[in-house]
Motif scaffolding. Structure first.
Motif, PDB file in Angstrom:
ATOM      1  N   ASP A   6       0.851  -1.235  -0.133  1.00 52.57           N
ATOM      2  CA  ASP A   6      -0.094   0.128  -0.021  1.00 52.57           C
ATOM      3  C   ASP A   6       0.943   1.437   0.056  1.00 52.57           C
ATOM      4  OD1 ASP A   6      -2.853   1.041   0.455  1.00 52.57           O
ATOM      5  OD2 ASP A   6      -1.698   2.274   1.986  1.00 52.57           O
ATOM      6  N   ILE A   7       0.622   2.232  -0.548  1.00 49.02           N
ATOM      7  CA  ILE A   7       1.202   3.515  -0.647  1.00 49.02           C
ATOM      8  C   ILE A   7       0.403   4.759  -0.435  1.00 49.02           C
ATOM      9  CG2 ILE A   7       2.242   5.132  -2.671  1.00 49.02           C
ATOM     10  CD1 ILE A   7       3.175   2.477  -4.109  1.00 49.02           C
ATOM     11  N   GLU A   8       0.759   5.612   0.182  1.00 46.55           N
ATOM     12  CA  GLU A   8       0.118   6.798   0.518  1.00 46.55           C
ATOM     13  C   GLU A   8       0.793   7.945  -0.251  1.00 46.55           C
ATOM     14  OE1 GLU A   8      -2.544   6.942   2.245  1.00 46.55           O
ATOM     15  OE2 GLU A   8      -2.636   4.941   2.918  1.00 46.55           O
ATOM     16  N   THR A   9       0.232   8.746  -0.828  1.00 45.21           N
ATOM     17  CA  THR A   9       1.027  10.053  -1.680  1.00 45.21           C
ATOM     18  C   THR A   9       0.609  11.313  -1.272  1.00 45.21           C
ATOM     19  OG1 THR A   9      -0.976  10.236  -3.150  1.00 45.21           O
ATOM     20  CG2 THR A   9       0.391   8.177  -3.430  1.00 45.21           C
ATOM     21  N   THR A  10       1.166  12.307  -1.728  1.00 44.37           N
ATOM     22  CA  THR A  10       0.800  13.545  -1.701  1.00 44.37           C
ATOM     23  C   THR A  10      -0.592  14.248  -2.248  1.00 44.37           C
ATOM     24  OG1 THR A  10       2.008  14.561  -3.643  1.00 44.37           O
ATOM     25  CG2 THR A  10       3.409  14.120  -1.782  1.00 44.37           C
ATOM     26  N   GLY A  11      -0.963  13.313  -3.309  1.00 45.61           N
ATOM     27  CA  GLY A  11      -2.303  14.027  -3.966  1.00 45.61           C
ATOM     28  C   GLY A  11      -1.741  14.905  -4.989  1.00 45.61           C
ATOM     29  N   GLY A  12      -2.482  15.473  -5.581  1.00 43.93           N
ATOM     30  CA  GLY A  12      -2.111  16.365  -6.787  1.00 43.93           C
ATOM     31  C   GLY A  12      -2.446  16.066  -8.259  1.00 43.93           C
ATOM     32  N   LYS A  13      -1.782  16.637  -9.096  1.00 42.39           N
ATOM     33  CA  LYS A  13      -2.317  16.262 -10.468  1.00 42.39           C
ATOM     34  C   LYS A  13      -1.794  14.967 -10.674  1.00 42.39           C
ATOM     35  CE  LYS A  13      -2.351  21.110 -12.153  1.00 42.39           C
ATOM     36  NZ  LYS A  13      -1.406  21.982 -13.158  1.00 42.39           N
ATOM     37  N   ASP A  34       8.817 -11.460   4.549  1.00 50.18           N
ATOM     38  CA  ASP A  34       9.616 -10.395   4.647  1.00 50.18           C
ATOM     39  C   ASP A  34       8.685  -8.905   4.708  1.00 50.18           C
ATOM     40  OD1 ASP A  34      11.833  -8.692   4.708  1.00 50.18           O
ATOM     41  OD2 ASP A  34      12.500  -9.310   2.851  1.00 50.18           O
ATOM     42  N   GLN A  35       9.138  -7.996   5.181  1.00 53.19           N
ATOM     43  CA  GLN A  35       8.206  -6.678   5.022  1.00 53.19           C
ATOM     44  C   GLN A  35       9.190  -5.231   5.024  1.00 53.19           C
ATOM     45  OE1 GLN A  35       6.547  -7.543   8.709  1.00 53.19           O
ATOM     46  NE2 GLN A  35       7.219  -5.400   9.597  1.00 53.19           N
ATOM     47  N   PHE A  36       8.848  -4.550   4.488  1.00 52.83           N
ATOM     48  CA  PHE A  36       9.467  -3.305   4.480  1.00 52.83           C
ATOM     49  C   PHE A  36       8.369  -2.053   4.592  1.00 52.83           C
ATOM     50  CE2 PHE A  36      10.949   0.485   1.556  1.00 52.83           C
ATOM     51  CZ  PHE A  36      11.773   0.881   2.543  1.00 52.83           C
ATOM     52  N   ILE A  37       8.697  -1.185   5.550  1.00 49.93           N
ATOM     53  CA  ILE A  37       7.765  -0.150   5.761  1.00 49.93           C
ATOM     54  C   ILE A  37       8.476   0.978   6.039  1.00 49.93           C
ATOM     55  CG2 ILE A  37       6.124   0.670   7.601  1.00 49.93           C
ATOM     56  CD1 ILE A  37       5.839  -2.284   8.416  1.00 49.93           C
ATOM     57  N   SER A  38       7.982   2.261   5.485  1.00 52.39           N
ATOM     58  CA  SER A  38       9.109   3.527   5.532  1.00 52.39           C
ATOM     59  C   SER A  38       8.200   4.714   5.140  1.00 52.39           C
ATOM     60  CB  SER A  38      10.209   3.269   4.750  1.00 52.39           C
ATOM     61  OG  SER A  38      11.016   4.624   4.870  1.00 52.39           O
ATOM     62  N   LEU A  39       8.367   5.754   5.958  1.00 49.77           N
ATOM     63  CA  LEU A  39       7.766   6.962   5.481  1.00 49.77           C
ATOM     64  C   LEU A  39       9.015   7.434   4.416  1.00 49.77           C
ATOM     65  CD1 LEU A  39       7.212   8.743   8.728  1.00 49.77           C
ATOM     66  CD2 LEU A  39       5.505   8.102   7.269  1.00 49.77           C
ATOM     67  N   VAL A  40       8.329   8.152   3.315  1.00 52.50           N
ATOM     68  CA  VAL A  40       9.391   8.747   2.294  1.00 52.50           C
ATOM     69  C   VAL A  40       9.311  10.193   2.061  1.00 52.50           C
ATOM     70  CG1 VAL A  40       9.643   8.518  -0.006  1.00 52.50           C
ATOM     71  CG2 VAL A  40       8.896   6.408   1.138  1.00 52.50           C
ATOM     72  N   ASN A  41      10.374  10.856   1.886  1.00 53.21           N
ATOM     73  CA  ASN A  41      10.372  12.348   1.611  1.00 53.21           C
ATOM     74  C   ASN A  41      10.180  12.611   0.272  1.00 53.21           C
ATOM     75  OD1 ASN A  41      10.837  15.065   1.363  1.00 53.21           O
ATOM     76  ND2 ASN A  41      12.584  15.146   2.593  1.00 53.21           N
ATOM     77  N   PRO A  42       8.784  12.956  -0.145  1.00 47.92           N
ATOM     78  CA  PRO A  42       8.486  13.169  -1.425  1.00 47.92           C
ATOM     79  C   PRO A  42       9.067  14.466  -2.355  1.00 47.92           C
ATOM     80  CG  PRO A  42       6.518  14.356  -0.209  1.00 47.92           C
ATOM     81  CD  PRO A  42       7.557  13.740   0.935  1.00 47.92           C
ATOM     82  N   GLU A  43       9.558  15.335  -1.640  1.00 44.50           N
ATOM     83  CA  GLU A  43      10.312  16.484  -2.161  1.00 44.50           C
ATOM     84  C   GLU A  43       9.291  17.369  -2.711  1.00 44.50           C
ATOM     85  OE1 GLU A  43      14.562  15.735  -3.078  1.00 44.50           O
ATOM     86  OE2 GLU A  43      13.508  13.955  -3.676  1.00 44.50           O
ATOM     87  N   ARG A  44       7.946  17.317  -2.040  1.00 47.23           N
ATOM     88  CA  ARG A  44       6.974  18.240  -2.867  1.00 47.23           C
ATOM     89  C   ARG A  44       6.033  18.192  -1.764  1.00 47.23           C
ATOM     90  NH1 ARG A  44       6.229  15.555  -8.072  1.00 47.23           N
ATOM     91  NH2 ARG A  44       8.156  14.678  -7.416  1.00 47.23           N
ATOM     92  N   MET A  60       6.779  15.717   9.640  1.00 50.76           N
ATOM     93  CA  MET A  60       6.961  14.140   9.684  1.00 50.76           C
ATOM     94  C   MET A  60       8.083  13.721   8.795  1.00 50.76           C
ATOM     95  SD  MET A  60       3.179  12.781  10.682  1.00 50.76           S
ATOM     96  CE  MET A  60       3.599  11.063  10.494  1.00 50.76           C
ATOM     97  N   LEU A  61       8.094  14.379   7.538  1.00 53.24           N
ATOM     98  CA  LEU A  61       8.936  13.587   6.462  1.00 53.24           C
ATOM     99  C   LEU A  61      10.096  14.476   6.076  1.00 53.24           C
ATOM    100  CD1 LEU A  61       5.894  13.458   3.955  1.00 53.24           C
ATOM    101  CD2 LEU A  61       6.697  11.778   5.430  1.00 53.24           C
ATOM    102  N   ARG A  62      10.333  15.428   6.999  1.00 51.22           N
ATOM    103  CA  ARG A  62      11.627  16.221   6.735  1.00 51.22           C
ATOM    104  C   ARG A  62      12.830  15.490   6.727  1.00 51.22           C
ATOM    105  NH1 ARG A  62      10.618  20.183   9.978  1.00 51.22           N
ATOM    106  NH2 ARG A  62       9.579  21.351   8.678  1.00 51.22           N
ATOM    107  N   ASN A  63      13.080  14.516   7.707  1.00 49.87           N
ATOM    108  CA  ASN A  63      14.365  13.570   7.894  1.00 49.87           C
ATOM    109  C   ASN A  63      14.125  12.297   7.253  1.00 49.87           C
ATOM    110  OD1 ASN A  63      15.653  15.810   9.173  1.00 49.87           O
ATOM    111  ND2 ASN A  63      14.532  15.149  10.911  1.00 49.87           N
ATOM    112  N   ALA A  64      12.801  11.921   6.715  1.00 53.16           N
ATOM    113  CA  ALA A  64      12.541  10.753   5.999  1.00 53.16           C
ATOM    114  C   ALA A  64      13.256  10.440   4.909  1.00 53.16           C
ATOM    115  CB  ALA A  64      11.100  10.471   5.555  1.00 53.16           C
ATOM    116  N   PRO A  65      13.914   9.095   4.543  1.00 50.86           N
ATOM    117  CA  PRO A  65      14.466   8.902   3.091  1.00 50.86           C
ATOM    118  C   PRO A  65      13.700   9.247   1.921  1.00 50.86           C
ATOM    119  CG  PRO A  65      13.768   6.913   4.177  1.00 50.86           C
ATOM    120  CD  PRO A  65      13.493   7.939   5.155  1.00 50.86           C
TER     121      PRO A  65
END
Length: 457
Positions: A6-13, A34-44, A60-65
């Motif tokens: 599952d992916i959460e996004t910024t929304g937008g166009k 196996d599993q992988f969970i991470s916040l992601v800095n979307p740079e937008r 919350m995302l300022r220091n996220a990868p």
């Protein structure tokens, strides 16, 4: 192997969105490996309505990868997997867009649990993830967060695999696996099998099911197939490319699934499922004195049997036990042929129904207890048994004497609504074979938990 995500996004166009959070669970069809969970800095910027929905904000995302920092891990965990998601087209498009920004192509096969749910659980009012899992009694935490939604999708997909009795999902998956073209090592296949109760499916190199069986120990049974010298075993050894399985937790569901799925899939190495699993039935009649007589007779489709037996020996053993426990007359149960009193009357263990001495109502009430216990004709009941793990139970639904199907439910989510049970049910055909399987199991398992219910509102 499946990568359920599952992916959460910024929304937008369209195609300008960025990922804010991603959760991927690698699922082997039985458990998460196996599993992988991470916040992601979307740079937008994140759209305000998305912040309100997910609770994820820019702080919350300022220091996220950033995405390029997690891209390698995403490639690794999804390698060789089919991506499964609720509205998979959206999640796959977002991932491909992010990889394209890095100059890479991201190609994976996808499965959409929305489309699968519409096929396997039709006519529900809504197929949105929240409403769907709620209607199916699937617990969900952290709604609209990647990890919570992905984990709910794992549980939903596990339910859909169970409902897919024609095995369309697994056969489609196997046909896409190039390793099936290689000569299999039988020892390696055995090593991958678990020592659990369930149903197993032997596939050829094209992914087609060529044999279906059940066992209380799948590993041991597969080993017998691969070391056997009989004609069927040799054919299996020659044609097998891989073996898949489905845990059932108990033998009753394994028997019912095997019976149903052989008839549905018609594997080439399964003999035409025996004409019938049984040949004899227990029938009742009323004699001229008003006593209920019990008799074991060849099965007659025009009459309703109280219960059924594979052979005369098992039928007689059942009647002898019933006569002993409920003080029934040997003559009226067909166990002794005599024109006068039965042997038990002579030793004062029969109240004299054989010579019309016992009160008919008193005798018949004891016989009726047996009929009620072992015949589920017109009854509404749920048979509760072991699940596939310690946190789970299985439920078999019989409504108005008709077998409807089975399901598994989480012990943390109490089964207190018959409609929820019906929604998660894997539907199956009701026929004489299923009735025989259920009745035989109920006779053998003395401590089986059975819940009676009525259908009145």
């Amino acid at each position: 192997m499946y990568a359920i995500l599952d992916i959460e996004t910024t929304g937008g166009k369209y195609n300008e969105e960025g990922i804010t959070e991603i959760a991927i669970y690698k699922f082997d069809g039985h458990e998460v490996v196996d599993q992988f969970i991470s916040l992601v800095n979307p740079e937008r910027e994140i759209q305000p309505f998305v912040v309100n929905l997910t609770g994820i904000n820019s702080n919350m995302l300022r220091n996220a990868p950033k995405f390029y920092e997690v891209a390698k891990r995403i490639v690794e965990i999804t390698e060789g997997c089919i991506i499964v998601a609720h509205n998979a087209q959206f999640d796959n498009r977002i991932l491909r867009t992010e990889f394209k920004r890095l100059g890479f192509e991201f190609e994976r096969e996808t499965l959409c649990t929305v489309e699968l749910s519409k096929t396997l659980i039709p006519d529900l009012p809504s197929y949105s993830l929240g409403k769907l899992v709620r209607s199916l009694g699937i617990p969900v935490t952290d709604r609209h967060r990647a990890s919570g939604d992905a984990l709910a999708t794992v549980k939903l997909f596990k339910l859909l695999l169970s409902k897919d009795i024609e095995k369309t999902i697994i056969q489609t998956f196997l046909r896409k696996q190039p390793k099936l073209q290689l000569e299999p090592k039988l020892v390696d296949i055995i090593a991958q099998m678990p020592s659990i109760t369930g149903v197993y499916y032997i596939h050829n190199k094209d992914g087609d099911i060529i044999y279906i069986g059940k066992s209380k120990n799948i590993k041991r049974r597969i080993n017998q197939h691969f070391t056997g010298t009989d004609s069927k075993s040799k054919k299996i050894q020659l044609k097998v490319a891989t073996v898949t399985y489905e845990a059932t937790g108990n033998e009753l569901i394994a028997l019912l699934k095997e019976n149903e799925e052989i008839k549905r899939n018609k594997p080439i190495l399964n003999r035409a499922l025996k004409k019938s699993l049984f040949s004899l039935g227990l029938y009742k009649s009323i004699d001229t004195n008003g006593y209920i007589n019990l008799n074991i007779e060849p099965v007659d489709g025009r009459k309703k049997a109280i219960t059924t037996f594979t052979n005369k020996q098992s039928g007689k053993a059942f009647l002898n036990h019933a006569a002993e426990k409920h003080k029934l007359c040997l003559k009226l149960t067909g166990l002794e042929k005599t024109l006068s009193s039965c042997f038990k009357y002579e030793i004062k263990e029969c109240e004299g129904a054989c010579i019309n001495e016992e009160n008919t109502e008193a005798y018949n009430s004891r016989v009726q207890k047996i009929i009620t216990k072992y015949s589920y004709s017109n009854q509404n009941m749920i048979i509760i048994d072991r699940g596939r793990n310690v946190n789970e139970r299985s439920a078999i639904l019989i409504e108005n004497g008709v077998y409807k199907g089975y399901s598994f439910y989480d012990l943390n989510y109490q089964l207190n609504n018959i409609e929820i049970l019906k929604s998660i049910l894997t539907p199956m055909d009701n026929n004489r074979d299923t009735q025989h399987i259920i009745q035989t199991y109920m006779r053998k398992k003395k401590r089986l938990k059975i819940l009676k219910f009525n259908t009145e509102n």
